[in-house]
Motif scaffolding. Sequence first.
Motif, mmCIF file in Angstrom:
data_model
loop_
_atom_site.group_PDB
_atom_site.id
_atom_site.type_symbol
_atom_site.label_atom_id
_atom_site.label_comp_id
_atom_site.label_asym_id
_atom_site.label_seq_id
_atom_site.Cartn_x
_atom_site.Cartn_y
_atom_site.Cartn_z
ATOM 1 N N GLU A 146 -1.066 1.223 -5.810
ATOM 2 C CA GLU A 146 -0.637 2.490 -5.227
ATOM 3 C C GLU A 146 0.561 2.307 -4.310
ATOM 4 O O GLU A 146 1.448 3.158 -4.256
ATOM 5 C CB GLU A 146 -1.793 3.133 -4.463
ATOM 6 C CG GLU A 146 -1.482 4.543 -4.016
ATOM 7 C CD GLU A 146 -2.699 5.226 -3.428
ATOM 8 O OE1 GLU A 146 -2.624 5.613 -2.245
ATOM 9 O OE2 GLU A 146 -3.706 5.371 -4.140
ATOM 10 N N MET A 147 0.620 1.188 -3.623
ATOM 11 C CA MET A 147 1.738 0.930 -2.710
ATOM 12 C C MET A 147 3.053 0.709 -3.450
ATOM 13 O O MET A 147 4.122 0.861 -2.871
ATOM 14 C CB MET A 147 1.437 -0.261 -1.803
ATOM 15 C CG MET A 147 0.307 0.008 -0.820
ATOM 16 S SD MET A 147 0.522 1.496 0.165
ATOM 17 C CE MET A 147 1.887 1.029 1.194
ATOM 18 N N GLY B 49 -5.329 -0.423 -4.366
ATOM 19 C CA GLY B 49 -4.500 -0.212 -3.182
ATOM 20 C C GLY B 49 -3.113 -0.815 -3.333
ATOM 21 O O GLY B 49 -2.110 -0.191 -2.978
ATOM 22 N N ALA B 50 -3.039 -2.027 -3.869
ATOM 23 C CA ALA B 50 -1.746 -2.684 -4.059
ATOM 24 C C ALA B 50 -0.889 -1.932 -5.073
ATOM 25 O O ALA B 50 0.306 -1.733 -4.861
ATOM 26 C CB ALA B 50 -1.951 -4.133 -4.498
ATOM 27 N N TYR C 221 -9.433 -1.503 -0.808
ATOM 28 C CA TYR C 221 -8.241 -0.655 -0.839
ATOM 29 C C TYR C 221 -7.377 -0.901 0.398
ATOM 30 O O TYR C 221 -6.161 -1.050 0.305
ATOM 31 C CB TYR C 221 -8.653 0.816 -0.932
ATOM 32 C CG TYR C 221 -7.484 1.759 -0.951
ATOM 33 C CD1 TYR C 221 -6.804 2.025 -2.138
ATOM 34 C CD2 TYR C 221 -7.049 2.383 0.215
ATOM 35 C CE1 TYR C 221 -5.726 2.893 -2.161
ATOM 36 C CE2 TYR C 221 -5.973 3.245 0.206
ATOM 37 C CZ TYR C 221 -5.316 3.499 -0.983
ATOM 38 O OH TYR C 221 -4.235 4.339 -1.003
ATOM 39 N N THR D 194 -3.506 -2.449 0.292
ATOM 40 C CA THR D 194 -2.313 -1.760 0.794
ATOM 41 C C THR D 194 -1.510 -2.645 1.741
ATOM 42 O O THR D 194 -0.299 -2.499 1.841
ATOM 43 C CB THR D 194 -2.675 -0.443 1.505
ATOM 44 O OG1 THR D 194 -3.566 -0.711 2.574
ATOM 45 C CG2 THR D 194 -3.284 0.557 0.540
ATOM 46 N N ARG D 195 -2.182 -3.574 2.398
ATOM 47 C CA ARG D 195 -1.490 -4.486 3.306
ATOM 48 C C ARG D 195 -1.042 -5.767 2.594
ATOM 49 O O ARG D 195 -0.033 -6.357 2.930
ATOM 50 C CB ARG D 195 -2.386 -4.845 4.479
ATOM 51 C CG ARG D 195 -2.628 -3.679 5.411
ATOM 52 C CD ARG D 195 -3.652 -4.042 6.470
ATOM 53 N NE ARG D 195 -4.128 -2.909 7.212
ATOM 54 C CZ ARG D 195 -5.078 -2.083 6.826
ATOM 55 N NH1 ARG D 195 -5.661 -2.247 5.669
ATOM 56 N NH2 ARG D 195 -5.459 -1.085 7.581
#
Length: 142
Positions: A102-103, A99-100, A10, A14-15
């Motif tokens: 969600e971003m 995570g991606a 996750y 996100t990064r």
Amino acid sequence: MNKYLDKMGYGIGTRLVEDFLAQSSVRRCHSYSEVTHIIAEVAFKMYLGVTPSVTCNNSSRNEFSLILDKNPLSEFVEELPAGRSSLCYCNLLCGIIRGALEMVHLAADVTFLQDKLKGDSVTEIGITFLKQPEEKKYRRKK
């Protein structure tokens, strides 16, 4: 350990999404099907060198499976360690995808469904989008 792998993934996702959007020339997607195909055909190819096949799992078109014939994360793993039969290396990938997504404001449940290391015929990751996308229409002020 599986939850920790998901949490690590996750954080990576996100990064990583910023790098993905900067390096790929993808346009805005208008359906979950488009999003899933971008993940499979662009992101997996860009970062892992493989292209999973995509299948839709329901009539409402919000559940998809990514099916990997070759999994780079388990390429150098012969078998799971003794006493660790529940370990899922691919939970890292599930966390990255979640995570991606969600971003970019797409809530999804990403789960690991099948694993070649556990005797399944393929490696399969399930993606279930949790809410319908909102169509935002912006008007220019005159």
